[in-house]
Design a protein around this motif. Structure first.
Motif, mmCIF file in Angstrom:
data_model
loop_
_atom_site.group_PDB
_atom_site.id
_atom_site.type_symbol
_atom_site.label_atom_id
_atom_site.label_comp_id
_atom_site.label_asym_id
_atom_site.label_seq_id
_atom_site.Cartn_x
_atom_site.Cartn_y
_atom_site.Cartn_z
ATOM 1 N N ALA A 1 -4.421 5.159 3.122
ATOM 2 C CA ALA A 1 -3.450 4.094 3.395
ATOM 3 C C ALA A 1 -2.348 4.599 4.325
ATOM 4 O O ALA A 1 -1.953 3.894 5.260
ATOM 5 N N GLY B 1 -1.729 -6.244 -0.192
ATOM 6 C CA GLY B 1 -2.595 -5.797 0.898
ATOM 7 C C GLY B 1 -3.538 -6.894 1.353
ATOM 8 O O GLY B 1 -3.751 -7.096 2.549
ATOM 9 N N PHE C 1 -9.949 0.701 -2.448
ATOM 10 C CA PHE C 1 -8.812 0.581 -3.354
ATOM 11 C C PHE C 1 -9.133 -0.434 -4.453
ATOM 12 O O PHE C 1 -8.878 -0.191 -5.640
ATOM 13 N N PHE D 1 0.792 -1.230 0.000
ATOM 14 C CA PHE D 1 0.000 0.000 0.000
ATOM 15 C C PHE D 1 0.822 1.277 0.000
ATOM 16 O O PHE D 1 0.354 2.308 -0.457
ATOM 17 N N ILE E 1 -8.667 -1.006 1.740
ATOM 18 C CA ILE E 1 -8.441 -2.046 0.725
ATOM 19 C C ILE E 1 -9.699 -2.286 -0.111
ATOM 20 O O ILE E 1 -9.613 -2.537 -1.309
ATOM 21 N N TYR F 1 -4.710 6.905 -1.232
ATOM 22 C CA TYR F 1 -3.299 6.867 -0.830
ATOM 23 C C TYR F 1 -3.148 7.507 0.557
ATOM 24 O O TYR F 1 -2.475 6.961 1.432
ATOM 25 N N SER G 1 2.203 1.542 -4.193
ATOM 26 C CA SER G 1 1.247 2.598 -4.567
ATOM 27 C C SER G 1 1.974 3.894 -4.889
ATOM 28 O O SER G 1 1.600 4.604 -5.819
#
Length: 165
Positions: A114, A41, A75, A5, A72, A111, A9
């Motif tokens: 995370a 993740g 995402f 992550f 997650i 982001y 990312s």
């Protein structure tokens, strides 16, 4: 979780700046890195649930775990939506242009989620260690706090690089 992550990312976000290639190559690298981040993740979440179950620790009891599941999940939805909208030729150019600003906004937002979730996880772990007798000013505590600062500074530089395109 960090490699997926945060690191992957970050690389995916910066793929458009760092890779001197055609837009299609940059897009493919971005898609693959984000997909890899999701897979790592998911493996991380599986490992946490497995550890908790084997150790008789309850699951989903903290803000860190709630935000982790939300991050997650969102995402994954973002990745699927982007795959359908940008990777497959079925979407019209007008539709892609309309979706793009939302994709960028949600990508940066996720982001940040995370990063926030990682910071909460570091804090949660440090708190547990202090309750079990670790000195607040021990080398381990300083290492954990330094790791949190490094993650924060790293993510700030990624976002800054993205904004200053």
């Amino acid at each position: 979780m960090f490699v997926g992550f945060i690191f992957l990312s970050s690389q995916a976000i910066l793929a458009y700046k760092m890779i001197p290639a055609k837009k299609e190559v940059q897009k493919t690298v971005h898609l693959v890195l984000q997909g890899s981040a999701i897979v790592l993740g998911a493996i991380g979440i599986y490992a946490v649930f497995k550890f908790h179950n084997e150790s008789k620790i309850k699951n989903l009891y903290s803000l860190h775990s709630w935000l982790g599941i939300a991050t997650i999940s969102l995402f994954g939805l973002q990745w699927i939506a982007a795959l359908l909208a940008f990777a497959f030729p079925g979407a019209s150019k007008q539709r892609r242009e309309a979706i793009y600003p939302w994709h960028v906004f949600l990508g940066v937002f996720l982001y940040a989620m995370a990063i926030g979730t990682a910071e909460l996880g570091i804090l949660e772990r440090l708190t547990f260690q202090q309750f079990s007798g670790m000195d607040r000013f021990s080398k381990e505590a300083m290492l954990v706090n330094s790791t949190g600062l490094i993650i924060l500074i790293f993510s700030m530089l990624v976002v800054l690089s993205t904004v200053l395109r």
